[in-house]
Design an enzyme around this catalytic site. Structure first.
Site, short mmCIF file in Angstrom:
data_model
loop_
_atom_site.label_atom_id
_atom_site.label_comp_id
_atom_site.label_asym_id
_atom_site.label_seq_id
_atom_site.Cartn_x
_atom_site.Cartn_y
_atom_site.Cartn_z
N GLU A 104 0.85 -1.20 0.00
CA GLU A 104 0.00 0.00 0.00
C GLU A 104 0.88 1.25 0.00
OE1 GLU A 104 -3.47 -0.11 2.66
OE2 GLU A 104 -3.04 1.97 3.17
N ASP B 157 0.30 5.32 0.59
CA ASP B 157 -0.75 6.22 1.09
C ASP B 157 -0.38 7.68 1.12
OD1 ASP B 157 -2.51 4.22 2.16
OD2 ASP B 157 -1.14 3.98 3.84
N GLU C 196 -2.41 10.73 3.08
CA GLU C 196 -3.57 11.07 3.90
C GLU C 196 -3.47 12.55 4.27
OE1 GLU C 196 -5.13 7.29 6.33
OE2 GLU C 196 -3.17 8.01 6.99
N THR D 60 2.23 10.33 4.81
CA THR D 60 2.45 9.26 3.82
C THR D 60 2.86 8.00 4.56
OG1 THR D 60 4.75 9.95 3.50
CG2 THR D 60 3.12 10.82 1.94
N ASN D 61 2.57 6.87 3.92
CA ASN D 61 2.96 5.59 4.51
C ASN D 61 3.23 4.61 3.37
OD1 ASN D 61 3.51 3.64 6.43
ND2 ASN D 61 1.44 3.58 7.29
N ASP E 207 3.59 0.83 9.04
CA ASP E 207 4.20 1.56 10.17
C ASP E 207 5.40 2.38 9.73
OD1 ASP E 207 2.31 0.43 11.87
OD2 ASP E 207 3.56 -1.33 12.24
N ARG E 208 5.29 3.00 8.55
CA ARG E 208 6.39 3.84 8.06
C ARG E 208 5.88 5.27 7.81
NH1 ARG E 208 7.38 -1.02 4.81
NH2 ARG E 208 9.31 -2.00 5.55
N GLU E 209 5.19 5.82 8.82
CA GLU E 209 4.57 7.12 8.62
C GLU E 209 5.58 8.26 8.59
OE1 GLU E 209 3.69 5.01 11.06
OE2 GLU E 209 1.59 4.49 10.72
N ASP F 76 -10.82 11.02 16.24
CA ASP F 76 -10.15 10.39 17.39
C ASP F 76 -8.63 10.43 17.26
OD1 ASP F 76 -10.55 8.69 15.20
OD2 ASP F 76 -10.33 6.89 16.44
N TRP F 77 -8.09 10.73 16.04
CA TRP F 77 -6.63 10.77 15.91
C TRP F 77 -6.10 11.83 14.95
CZ3 TRP F 77 -4.49 9.99 11.06
CH2 TRP F 77 -5.31 9.40 10.10
N ARG G 137 9.48 4.76 19.34
CA ARG G 137 8.79 3.71 18.60
C ARG G 137 9.77 2.68 18.05
NH1 ARG G 137 5.36 5.57 13.59
NH2 ARG G 137 4.42 3.55 13.17
#
Ligand SMILES: *[C@@H]1O[C@H](CO)[C@@H](O)[C@H](O)[C@H]1NC(C)=O
Length: 289
Positions: free
Chosen positions: A105, A107, A109, A123-124, A132-134, A198-199, A277
């Site tokens: 994927e 992304d 956003e 982006t991810n 999990d590469r935001e 919520d985020w 993280r």
């Protein structure tokens, strides 16, 4: 080929020379290449189907997807995001292999904000099921004031996310170092407008203000150029596809300069440097990679 206007005459010529009939042409209307996947009533065709309006209200958000899937290529569209108080809204534009277990994927956003505060673009990259590469970038213009072009270039060498002509993210093919790269699965093209208060905005502190609803986003100049799948495997492997050309295998000097400028001035979050993280730096983030 209205979107070609932004090319120089030379790159347009190269582009035409590299054209092969297996490559999908630019669609004239939304419904030639896309269909609604969520809430028909909230997506309206305008300008004779050459543009669309997405609506988010308290009843629903909405979404659309390409009819086909593609292996390598470039997708781009012009988007005008929700104006004014857009806190809590998320507009996504992404490619997805639609496979549960080993999803690939790519992304974009767009996270809305309170009036006058900057939109964030997240982006991810998911490769072989791992995301999990935001990364997050603050935009240097108001993306709700006008249309801007958002594109994803995907070839055997890298994936590049562009905002207008500016690369905001590069994910290189480092398979030789054991780092996964999306290469085997075709992906469809998707977009959604929904509520995620919520985020989305300041980590969920800023809630959506429904008194400002309905929220509208606009899209036009849908452009997918890639190898349609299912289709001949020879297409995706063909080095003559324009998006595999030498000009697209790495950033040009001008693009590299713009990318450095984004990295220095506009990156507000990068998983690569998030030690809480990732106490161990992910391999694709190491210097020189
Ligand atoms: C919204 O604006 C605040 C204040 O300028 C900023 O910290 C934040 O990164 C912006 N974007 C989002 C999505 O919260």
């Amino acid at each position: 080929m209205a979107t070609s206007l932004r090319y120089s005459a030379l790159s347009l010529l190269l582009h035409l020379l590299a054209f092969s009939p297996s490559v999908s042409a630019r669609p004239a209307t939304f419904f030639q290449d896309f269909h609604v996947t969520w809430a028909d009533s909230h997506i309206k065709q305008i300008e004779g189907g050459r543009a669309i309006q997405l609506v988010l209200d308290q009843n629903s958000g909405c979404g659309f997807a390409s009819k086909g899937q593609y292996l390598f290529g470039r997708v781009s569209m012009k988007i005008k995001l929700v104006p004014g108080d857009s806190a809590g809204t998320v507009t996504a534009f992404y490619m997805n292999s639609d496979t549960d277990t080993i999803r690939d994927e790519l992304d974009f956003e767009f996270l809305g904000n309170r009036t006058g505060q900057p939109y964030t673009v997240q982006t991810n990259v998911y490769a072989h099921g791992k995301g999990d590469r935001e990364q997050r970038v603050n935009l240097w213009f108001d993306p709700a004031a006008d249309f801007h072009t958002y594109s994803i270039l995907w070839n055997h060498h890298h994936v590049v996310f562009y905002v207008d002509e500016v690369p905001i993210r590069v994910y290189k093919n480092n398979e030789a170092r054991g780092i996964p790269f999306p290469k085997f699965q075709p992906m469809g093209v998707y977009s959604t407008l929904w509520e995620a208060d919520d985020w989305a905005t300041r980590g969920g502190l800023e809630k959506i203000d429904w008194s400002k609803a309905p929220f509208f986003a606009y899209y036009k100049d849908f452009d997918i150029e890639g190898c349609p799948m299912p289709g001949p495997a020879s297409c995706a492997a063909n080095p003559a596809n324009w998006w595999e050309g030498s000009n697209y295998q790495q950033l040009s000097a001008m693009e590299a300069r713009r990318y450095r400028w984004v990295r220095l001035n506009h990156v507000i979050y990068d998983y690569c440097t998030d030690k809480s993280r990732y106490p161990v730096t992910p391999p694709e983030c190491l210097a020189g990679i």
